[in-house]
Design a protein around this motif. Structure first.
Motif, short mmCIF file in Angstrom:
data_model
loop_
_atom_site.label_atom_id
_atom_site.label_comp_id
_atom_site.label_asym_id
_atom_site.label_seq_id
_atom_site.Cartn_x
_atom_site.Cartn_y
_atom_site.Cartn_z
N LEU A 40 -7.73 -0.85 6.41
CA LEU A 40 -7.38 -1.98 5.54
C LEU A 40 -8.11 -3.24 6.01
N LEU A 41 -8.12 -3.48 7.31
CA LEU A 41 -8.81 -4.65 7.84
C LEU A 41 -10.31 -4.54 7.64
N ALA B 279 2.01 -4.70 14.71
CA ALA B 279 2.76 -4.81 13.45
C ALA B 279 2.27 -5.96 12.59
N TYR C 53 -4.61 3.79 9.24
CA TYR C 53 -4.70 3.15 7.93
C TYR C 53 -4.85 1.65 8.05
N ARG C 54 -4.10 1.00 8.93
CA ARG C 54 -4.13 -0.47 9.00
C ARG C 54 -5.51 -0.98 9.39
N TYR D 93 -2.69 -7.59 7.78
CA TYR D 93 -1.82 -6.43 7.71
C TYR D 93 -0.48 -6.76 8.35
N ASP E 262 3.49 -4.78 9.01
CA ASP E 262 4.43 -3.69 8.77
C ASP E 262 5.52 -4.16 7.82
N CYS E 263 6.14 -3.20 7.14
CA CYS E 263 7.20 -3.55 6.19
C CYS E 263 8.53 -3.87 6.87
N SER F 50 -0.45 5.83 10.15
CA SER F 50 -0.19 4.42 9.85
C SER F 50 -1.13 3.51 10.64
N ASP F 51 -1.33 3.83 11.91
CA ASP F 51 -2.23 3.02 12.74
C ASP F 51 -3.66 3.11 12.23
N TYR G 182 -2.50 -11.74 15.87
CA TYR G 182 -1.67 -10.69 16.44
C TYR G 182 -0.88 -11.34 17.56
N HIS H 166 0.86 -1.18 0.00
CA HIS H 166 0.00 0.00 0.00
C HIS H 166 0.89 1.23 0.00
#
Length: 242
Positions: free
Chosen positions: A72-73, A109, A68-69, A80, A82-83, A65-66, A98, A26
């Motif tokens: 996404l879910l 993450a 956004y994830r 999801y 993290d990179c 970022s938080d 998780y 993403h």
């Protein structure tokens, strides 16, 4: 965000594809070093650029970022990650995925939860509120912030302590929904504590030395990697060269 992933993030993406996962990156544009085989998703479809918020004191993008994830879910787009998660074994297909990073704290993450779950609904009620009041804060602070919110002078999350939408929120909501038993043990995703990331730069160590046989992914804590040199024969160099 930005035009380059960097060698660590690119290696982490390759690690998931190497273990048979379909990877969707993403992004607000395709980084020039995106590994071949990774699909792209235009992040502006879930979060417009003008919605991106930074933590005011640090400039961190963690709040965005938080937020956004969890969008996404909610969109049902899979697990999801993290990179800066380096995949060591295929991840299981579980409705809730998780892991604990400390004995009583879940990190975000790696995240999966049903799009229609009460857990995700509760988390998003917080992360979509620019003036969210953390329920774990001291009573005096909660009363003050609630009063300010009631009279039209709320405190924006960008002005609150760093990480308001991070592990504390995830852990609080998992506990509220009595789902702590679904959290994976520490060594599954977080065998390396965030205060021990200097081990990643130690020559003579290998990734196998800092994980367990059941570790699925190693969180590299990107923020703690700054300044570390991937010396030859170090775990970080092993990641980059993989």
């Amino acid at each position: 965000m930005g035009d380059r992933l960097g060698p660590v993030h690119a290696a982490c993406i390759r690690s998931f594809m190497r273990h048979g996962h379909d990877v969707v990156l993403h992004s607000y544009g395709r980084p020039v070093d995106t590994p071949d085989g990774a699909a792209m998703f235009d992040a502006s479809a879930l979060m417009r650029p003008d919605e991106i918020i930074r933590h005011r004191a640090t400039g961190s993008l963690a709040l965005a970022s938080d937020r956004y994830r969890f969008r996404l879910l909610k969109a049902g787009m899979g697990v999801y990650v993290d990179c800066d998660i380096f995949c060591l074994q295929p991840f299981p297909d579980e409705p809730y995925l998780y892991g604990l990073e400390q004995d009583a704290q879940v990190n975000g993450a790696v995240l999966a939860m049903p799009a229609d779950s009460k857990l995700l609904q509760d988390i998003m009620s917080a992360t979509e509120d620019d003036f969210f009041i953390p329920p774990w804060s001291r009573n005096t602070l909660r009363r003050l912030w609630s009063l300010r919110k009631a009279v039209g002078f709320p405190r924006h999350v960008a002005d609150q302590p760093w990480g308001t939408f991070g592990p504390q929120l995830v852990t609080y909501m998992i506990q509220k929904n009595t789902l702590m038993e679904t959290a994976q043990p520490i060594d599954i995703f977080y065998p390396l504590h965030f205060q021990q990331t200097s081990l990643l730069a130690q020559p003579g160590l290998r990734i196998a030395d800092i994980v367990t046989p059941r570790t699925l992914g190693l969180h590299l804590y990107n923020q703690s990697l700054k300044g570390l040199q991937p010396a030859a024969g170090s775990p970080l160099n092993e990641v980059i060269q993989s």
